[in-house]
Every structure is written in structure tokens, then in C-alpha cells.
Design an enzyme around this catalytic site. Structure first.
Site, PDB file in Angstrom:
ATOM      1  N   ALA A 140     -44.213  17.529  34.804  1.00  0.00           N
ATOM      2  CA  ALA A 140     -44.814  18.690  34.152  1.00  0.00           C
ATOM      3  C   ALA A 140     -45.594  18.336  32.891  1.00  0.00           C
ATOM      4  O   ALA A 140     -46.702  18.824  32.672  1.00  0.00           O
ATOM      5  CB  ALA A 140     -43.727  19.716  33.836  1.00  0.00           C
ATOM      6  N   LYS A 191     -35.566  13.454  46.919  1.00  0.00           N
ATOM      7  CA  LYS A 191     -35.879  12.337  46.010  1.00  0.00           C
ATOM      8  C   LYS A 191     -35.142  12.451  44.679  1.00  0.00           C
ATOM      9  O   LYS A 191     -34.907  11.449  44.004  1.00  0.00           O
ATOM     10  CB  LYS A 191     -37.388  12.219  45.791  1.00  0.00           C
ATOM     11  CG  LYS A 191     -38.085  13.504  45.331  1.00  0.00           C
ATOM     12  CD  LYS A 191     -38.076  13.708  43.834  1.00  0.00           C
ATOM     13  CE  LYS A 191     -38.649  15.037  43.460  1.00  0.00           C
ATOM     14  NZ  LYS A 191     -38.638  15.280  42.009  1.00  0.00           N
TER      15      LYS A 191
END
Length: 341
Positions: A140, A191
Site C-alpha cells: 500500500a 502467500k
């Protein structure tokens, strides 16, 4: 000429805020909904989300709001960036308002009780909505700082993919499309587990060969599981698979990596999560993935090993030792080679 409708971002975390800014940069009016009135007020007054993206100026096109009903009524395209534990609870009460909306999940997680991905929960809550997911190597803060980034929007709805590409694609953010919604979303969820292992390995100063082995075997393991569940193995060779795995397992900016690093420094799991101050989806995903892999009979030694570290008192050195002593398997066992000859 009809006035362009605003776009909704549901959630006040780091990724939701970064996506809201991207949309505003592309000229869209954005309603970013969040539960916390104080957080919304801080964004409106200071044009910054200090808890999750400190130092990043939020563009004037983003309006922080707390009225979910009004937000849904005003928008046709909604990016859902709610924590996995809250998504069903928050949106179920508004099911009728979601009819016909384009709902794009940004959340990478799996519901504990049902093993459902976030887009599957959205589909269950709002069967008449149009559903997609966004996933990839998308830290982000880097997105917010305009580092060159690519992502994947995945949906069986081709028109939805095109609209998301048009809304988000910009000078520093490239959006690819995929029809394998399940595979793209599953890669984004799985993941996170392996990023915890990778963070531990770095904290314990394990070698570069070791870290590379862990990431590569993680790719084999998560793809093996995904194929068992019906995903396209080729999806895992793209941005939402190996791309996301690499960045999550190698960057200190990754939340799950940070939790693993703290564990490697000797902190308890509770202390590691408390230090982070945000949700690390990998911890929740690990629990449900361990149970599911056992149920369906998929060999996942790294998942079993991390579970043993966090909940059964094992060390990473012991887990890697068991991995090294295990019977050697085929290197790439999740893709048929028949189509390549």
C-alpha cells in the site's frame, strides 16, 4: 450528459486508502467509508490517514464518510477493503442495496468457519451483484508513493474488468485482467502464510539460498493446493501468484513479513501482532489452511511447519531440518508438461 457517479471504497486501512487516492488521481469522486468517526474526521480535516498511511496526503477527490447506507446508494462500483473477519458482518445487513452493484474485493483472506474467499462471501450475501477481485504485488505505501506497480483484476464478468481497468489504470499503476477469479484470489490469500516464514528466516539471519528455497517451495506448495481446489496453475506464474509471493516474502513493508520478523526476534505471537497494530491475515489463514490441507490430503510441509512453530512449540530450525530430511519430491509437480512438448 449524465453526471459521473462516485466510486466507493469500503474500509479505512492502508490498502483501501491507497486505492481511494489512485481513483481520485484519475479524476473520480471517491466515498471512502469507515466505521470510526474520529478517523474519518482526521482525514477530512488533515487530509491524512495517520494510523495507516502517515505522511501521505489524501487528495481532495476522496471524501471520508461513515454512513454506509448512503455510500452504497450513491455508488455503482464498490471496492471492498474490509478485514476478512468483518466483511460478512458489515455487508450482510445491506444485502438488498448490493443488488446489481460491481463489488471488487481487495481483502486477502479466508473465512475460518467456511473456508470461503472474500468474493465468495460477497456472492453469497448479494447473489445479484457483479463480483471481482483485485490482487497482486501491491504494498500500500509504495502505491501511495507512486512506485511503479501492477495488479490483476479478476472476474468472469469481462465488462467489470474493463471498468476497473479504466478506473484504476494510471501513470504508475498498471491493471491486467484475468478470468480466473478463484485462482487470483486464492494466491493473494495463501502467500500471506509464507511471508511469516520468510520474515522469521531474515530475523534469524538465514542464508540467501535458504530464503530462496523457502520462497520457491512456497510457490510449489500453494499452487499444488490451489490446483487441488480447481484453480488454473498458470495463474500462479503471474502477478497474483509468484509476483505477490516475492514482494510479500522479501519486503519489510509487508505486514505478515513483519509479524514473522518479530517472531524470529523472540517475540510471542500476541506480542508480534500487537507491535504491528494492523491485521496480519496470514495468521488467520494459516489455521484454516492447515485444517483444509489435511482434510483434502494435499502435502504442505511449510504450512504444517509454521503451524507447529506458532501453536505447537517448534522452532524454525527444527521445521527446516524436517523439510531437509523429507523424501525429495518432484521440483515442479503442479503443472502438466504435456502441453509444452
Amino acid at each position: 450528459m449524465t453526471e459521473q457517479r462516485p466510486i466507493a471504497v469500503l474500509g479505512g486501512g492502508s490498502f483501501g486508502t491507497a486505492v481511494a487516492n489512485l481513483l481520485a488521481e484519475n479524476g473520480h469522486q471517491v466515498l471512502q467509508w469507515m466505521r470510526d468517526p474520529e478517523q474519518a474526521e482526521a482525514i477530512r480535516v488533515n487530509r491524512e490517514n495517520p494510523r495507516y498511511l502517515k505522511g501521505i496526503k489524501i487528495l481532495p477527490g476522496v471524501t471520508a464518510v461513515t454512513d454506509l447506507q448512503a455510500t452504497l446508494d450513491a455508488c455503482d462500483l464498490c471496492f471492498v477493503a474490509l478485514p476478512s473477519s468483518a466483511l460478512r458482518t458489515v455487508l450482510a445487513a445491506h444485502a438488498e442495496r448490493l443488488r446489481g452493484k460491481m463489488l471488487v474485493s481487495l481483502t486477502k483472506g479466508i473465512e475460518a468457519q467456511t473456508f470461503k474467499l472474500m468474493s465468495q462471501i460477497l456472492e453469497e450475501i448479494a447473489p445479484q451483484a457483479r463480483i471481482g477481485v483485485l490482487s497482486g504485488p501491491n504494498l500500500a505505501r509504495e502505491i501511495a508513493e507512486h512506485a511503479l506497480t501492477a495488479t490483476v483484476v479478476a472476474s468472469e464478468d469481462e465488462e467489470l474488468c474493463k471498468q476497473v481497468q479504466a478506473a484504476l489504470h494510471g501513470r504508475t499503476f498498471r491493471v491486467y485482467a484475468s478470468a480466473d477469479r478463484f485462482g487470483v484470489e486464492l494466491g493473494g490469500a495463501l502467500k500471506n502464510v509464507y511471508a511469516i516464514i520468510a520474515g522469521m528466516a531474515v530475523a534469524l539471519e538465514m542464508g540467501e539460498n535458504t530464503k530462496s528455497m523457502l520462497i520457491t517451495r512456497a510457490l510449489a506448495e500453494m499452487t499444488r493446493f490451489a490446483v487441488n481446489q480447481g484453480a488454473n496453475p498458470m495463474t500462479f506464474l503471474g502477478l497474483a501468484g509468484v509476483g505477490d509471493l516475492i514482494v510479500t516474502c522479501s519486503s519489510p513493508k509487508s505486514r505478515n513479513y513483519q509479524v514473522g520478523f518479530a517472531l524470529g526476534q523472540g517475540l510471542s505471537l500476541d506480542e508480534a501482532v500487537s507491535r504491528l497494530g494492523e491485521v496480519a491475515e496470514g495468521v488467520n489463514t494459516l489455521k484454516v489452511l492447515k485444517a483444509k490441507s489435511h482434510e483434502v490430503g494435499v502435502y504442505m510441509p511449510l504450512v504444517a511447519g509454521l503451524h507447529a512453530i506458532l501453536f505447537e512449540g517448534r522452532t524454525l530450525e527444527q521445521v527446516i531440518g524436517l523439510l531437509m530430511r523429507a523424501e525429495p519430491k518432484t521440483d515442479v509437480d503442479f503443472i502438466s508438461t504435456s502441453g509444452f512438448n
